[in-house]
Design a protein around this motif. Sequence first.
Motif, PDB file in Angstrom:
ATOM      1  N   THR A 114       0.842  -1.200   0.000  1.00 31.78           N
ATOM      2  CA  THR A 114       0.000   0.000   0.000  1.00 31.78           C
ATOM      3  C   THR A 114       0.873   1.244   0.000  1.00 31.78           C
ATOM      4  O   THR A 114       1.716   1.416   0.887  1.00 31.78           O
ATOM      5  N   VAL A 115       0.672   2.092  -0.983  1.00 27.31           N
ATOM      6  CA  VAL A 115       1.466   3.317  -1.127  1.00 27.31           C
ATOM      7  C   VAL A 115       0.529   4.525  -1.022  1.00 27.31           C
ATOM      8  O   VAL A 115      -0.536   4.551  -1.642  1.00 27.31           O
ATOM      9  N   LYS A 116       0.921   5.500  -0.217  1.00 24.62           N
ATOM     10  CA  LYS A 116       0.145   6.728  -0.086  1.00 24.62           C
ATOM     11  C   LYS A 116       1.006   7.931  -0.443  1.00 24.62           C
ATOM     12  O   LYS A 116       2.106   8.083   0.087  1.00 24.62           O
ATOM     13  N   ILE A 117       0.512   8.748  -1.369  1.00 21.29           N
ATOM     14  CA  ILE A 117       1.212   9.979  -1.757  1.00 21.29           C
ATOM     15  C   ILE A 117       0.299  11.142  -1.396  1.00 21.29           C
ATOM     16  O   ILE A 117      -0.798  11.288  -1.939  1.00 21.29           O
ATOM     17  N   GLY A 118       0.733  11.957  -0.453  1.00 23.49           N
ATOM     18  CA  GLY A 118      -0.082  13.072   0.020  1.00 23.49           C
ATOM     19  C   GLY A 118       0.034  14.302  -0.860  1.00 23.49           C
ATOM     20  O   GLY A 118       0.815  14.342  -1.806  1.00 23.49           O
ATOM     21  N   LYS A 119      -0.712  15.312  -0.509  1.00 27.69           N
ATOM     22  CA  LYS A 119      -0.667  16.570  -1.258  1.00 27.69           C
ATOM     23  C   LYS A 119       0.595  17.365  -0.945  1.00 27.69           C
ATOM     24  O   LYS A 119       0.930  18.317  -1.642  1.00 27.69           O
ATOM     25  N   ALA A 120       1.309  16.941   0.116  1.00 26.32           N
ATOM     26  CA  ALA A 120       2.558  17.611   0.498  1.00 26.32           C
ATOM     27  C   ALA A 120       3.436  16.617   1.247  1.00 26.32           C
ATOM     28  O   ALA A 120       2.963  15.589   1.749  1.00 26.32           O
ATOM     29  N   VAL A 121       4.743  16.907   1.288  1.00 31.69           N
ATOM     30  CA  VAL A 121       5.676  16.113   2.085  1.00 31.69           C
ATOM     31  C   VAL A 121       6.353  17.042   3.081  1.00 31.69           C
ATOM     32  O   VAL A 121       6.490  18.245   2.838  1.00 31.69           O
ATOM     33  N   THR A 122       6.768  16.493   4.203  1.00 28.03           N
ATOM     34  CA  THR A 122       7.457  17.284   5.216  1.00 28.03           C
ATOM     35  C   THR A 122       8.930  16.924   5.226  1.00 28.03           C
ATOM     36  O   THR A 122       9.298  15.763   5.430  1.00 28.03           O
ATOM     37  N   ILE A 123       9.756  17.913   4.974  1.00 31.68           N
ATOM     38  CA  ILE A 123      11.212  17.757   5.018  1.00 31.68           C
ATOM     39  C   ILE A 123      11.720  18.682   6.112  1.00 31.68           C
ATOM     40  O   ILE A 123      11.574  19.899   6.019  1.00 31.68           O
ATOM     41  N   GLY A 124      12.315  18.101   7.155  1.00 34.46           N
ATOM     42  CA  GLY A 124      12.698  18.927   8.293  1.00 34.46           C
ATOM     43  C   GLY A 124      11.427  19.410   8.972  1.00 34.46           C
ATOM     44  O   GLY A 124      10.554  18.633   9.353  1.00 34.46           O
ATOM     45  N   ASP A 125      11.285  20.731   9.096  1.00 34.68           N
ATOM     46  CA  ASP A 125      10.084  21.315   9.691  1.00 34.68           C
ATOM     47  C   ASP A 125       9.217  22.002   8.650  1.00 34.68           C
ATOM     48  O   ASP A 125       8.301  22.738   8.987  1.00 34.68           O
ATOM     49  N   THR A 126       9.508  21.766   7.367  1.00 33.09           N
ATOM     50  CA  THR A 126       8.804  22.478   6.301  1.00 33.09           C
ATOM     51  C   THR A 126       7.988  21.532   5.445  1.00 33.09           C
ATOM     52  O   THR A 126       8.432  20.440   5.114  1.00 33.09           O
ATOM     53  N   LYS A 127       6.779  21.966   5.106  1.00 35.25           N
ATOM     54  CA  LYS A 127       5.931  21.196   4.200  1.00 35.25           C
ATOM     55  C   LYS A 127       6.083  21.726   2.782  1.00 35.25           C
ATOM     56  O   LYS A 127       6.066  22.942   2.564  1.00 35.25           O
ATOM     57  N   TYR A 128       6.241  20.811   1.822  1.00 40.01           N
ATOM     58  CA  TYR A 128       6.400  21.180   0.426  1.00 40.01           C
ATOM     59  C   TYR A 128       5.269  20.546  -0.392  1.00 40.01           C
ATOM     60  O   TYR A 128       5.077  19.325  -0.347  1.00 40.01           O
ATOM     61  N   PRO A 129       4.518  21.351  -1.131  1.00 40.24           N
ATOM     62  CA  PRO A 129       3.445  20.795  -1.972  1.00 40.24           C
ATOM     63  C   PRO A 129       4.006  19.825  -3.007  1.00 40.24           C
ATOM     64  O   PRO A 129       5.043  20.087  -3.618  1.00 40.24           O
ATOM     65  N   VAL A 130       3.322  18.706  -3.196  1.00 43.18           N
ATOM     66  CA  VAL A 130       3.688  17.744  -4.235  1.00 43.18           C
ATOM     67  C   VAL A 130       2.979  18.169  -5.516  1.00 43.18           C
ATOM     68  O   VAL A 130       1.752  18.071  -5.618  1.00 43.18           O
ATOM     69  N   THR A 131       3.745  18.647  -6.486  1.00 37.85           N
ATOM     70  CA  THR A 131       3.144  19.182  -7.712  1.00 37.85           C
ATOM     71  C   THR A 131       3.341  18.264  -8.916  1.00 37.85           C
ATOM     72  O   THR A 131       2.787  18.534  -9.979  1.00 37.85           O
ATOM     73  N   ALA A 132       4.120  17.185  -8.757  1.00 38.88           N
ATOM     74  CA  ALA A 132       4.357  16.315  -9.911  1.00 38.88           C
ATOM     75  C   ALA A 132       4.684  14.893  -9.462  1.00 38.88           C
ATOM     76  O   ALA A 132       5.242  14.676  -8.385  1.00 38.88           O
ATOM     77  N   LEU A 133       4.310  13.933 -10.311  1.00 39.30           N
ATOM     78  CA  LEU A 133       4.726  12.541 -10.159  1.00 39.30           C
ATOM     79  C   LEU A 133       5.702  12.248 -11.289  1.00 39.30           C
ATOM     80  O   LEU A 133       5.341  12.332 -12.464  1.00 39.30           O
ATOM     81  N   GLY A 134       6.937  11.945 -10.935  1.00 35.30           N
ATOM     82  CA  GLY A 134       7.965  11.699 -11.939  1.00 35.30           C
ATOM     83  C   GLY A 134       7.918  10.280 -12.467  1.00 35.30           C
ATOM     84  O   GLY A 134       7.088   9.450 -12.073  1.00 35.30           O
ATOM     85  N   LYS A 135       8.847   9.973 -13.365  1.00 36.45           N
ATOM     86  CA  LYS A 135       8.962   8.638 -13.932  1.00 36.45           C
ATOM     87  C   LYS A 135       9.261   7.635 -12.822  1.00 36.45           C
ATOM     88  O   LYS A 135      10.134   7.848 -12.002  1.00 36.45           O
ATOM     89  N   LYS A 136       8.474   6.549 -12.788  1.00 37.95           N
ATOM     90  CA  LYS A 136       8.625   5.498 -11.784  1.00 37.95           C
ATOM     91  C   LYS A 136       8.461   6.041 -10.369  1.00 37.95           C
ATOM     92  O   LYS A 136       9.126   5.595  -9.430  1.00 37.95           O
ATOM     93  N   ALA A 137       7.573   7.023 -10.224  1.00 35.95           N
ATOM     94  CA  ALA A 137       7.257   7.523  -8.888  1.00 35.95           C
ATOM     95  C   ALA A 137       6.704   6.400  -8.028  1.00 35.95           C
ATOM     96  O   ALA A 137       6.949   6.315  -6.836  1.00 35.95           O
TER      97      ALA A 137
END
Length: 353
Positions: free
Chosen positions: A266-289
């Motif tokens: 089961t794989v879940k891809i959210g609308k954003a990812v958290t790196i450190g203390d910052t949330k970054y919007p996920v705007t693209a799915l790349g090749k073999k995401a």
Amino acid sequence: MLSVGNISGGSFSNLQVMYSTPSFNMASQVTGCTITGQISVISPNGYTVKPVISGITATSSATFLDVSALPESDWAGIFTAASDQHKTVTLSINPLRTMALQNVRAGRFDKINLKFDPNGGSGNMADGFAYKYGSSGLPNNTFTKSGATFTGWSTKKYGAPAYTNGAIVSGTNLGNVGETTTLYAIWSDTPENEPSANEAPGNESGQKKSDKAEPQNNEQAQNSKDTPPETGLKPGEETADKSGTKVKASSDGKTVTVTGAKNKKTVKIGKAVTIGDTKYPVTALGKKAVTGKKVKNVTIDAKNLTSVDKNAFSGAKNLKKVTIKGVKKGSKIAKKIEKAARKANKNVKIIYK
């Protein structure tokens, strides 16, 4: 598995080539083959005669090429020009993780030296290196600091971490060939900014440090309010969040592309990812995401998506169900997700929530 012998031509899903012993008085030779899955080289104890591998074509479906047992000087001669159609290749070579095949063939194995600084912590870590023209994995932190938690690495002593523990980082973000880049451990109590001379330890100016911060005037307060916080990701930087989802920062470092989710049921891809203390919007799915034989169910929050690679699900042959959230059925981005998913498995079930 080919232990000793010759192979010339042919197509193989997986091929394992082994070193031989001097007593065999010969080495395995593999040439002119096409690899659609994995080629690996192993070197058991006492096996010292390396195989000869050349003219290998790695197709677009080849996902893992482990040649770490061979010396670096041999890597460039393994692949044919036809392999360049497979733009990047995943390698099991510490610390190298991915590299464009055209760079492998060109022998672009230039390195950046890395030095690790405890930045107020204690302990020792060996110096390392990263490949300038590939993506390398940073080592896990072994420094400690009493009363503080390690939050990541940075090329600056103060502020937010730029890289998570064990992150996969593009060499272009780490410095210049032959130079040494210092990565500082960032702790939960690391100041956001460099302390002033009065606040720094060892201040002998005789000036008394005030316990109260000087009040800001209206202009200072407004400037502080209008100044955006410095992003933790550099443009084009490759890293991973705590769940192991690999991402690549956009050209402005404000959004990310998912480049590789973990190979699990089961794989879940959210609308954003958290790196450190910052949330970054996920705007693209790349090749073999999303790829791998284990993947069966995928949930995607597509609220921020603007781009989906047509091969985003390439390699996920057992994909059964894709649940799409955040967008309406029939929308442009929804159609792109459906098309990419059905390219991996035409019988995949699409659900909207």
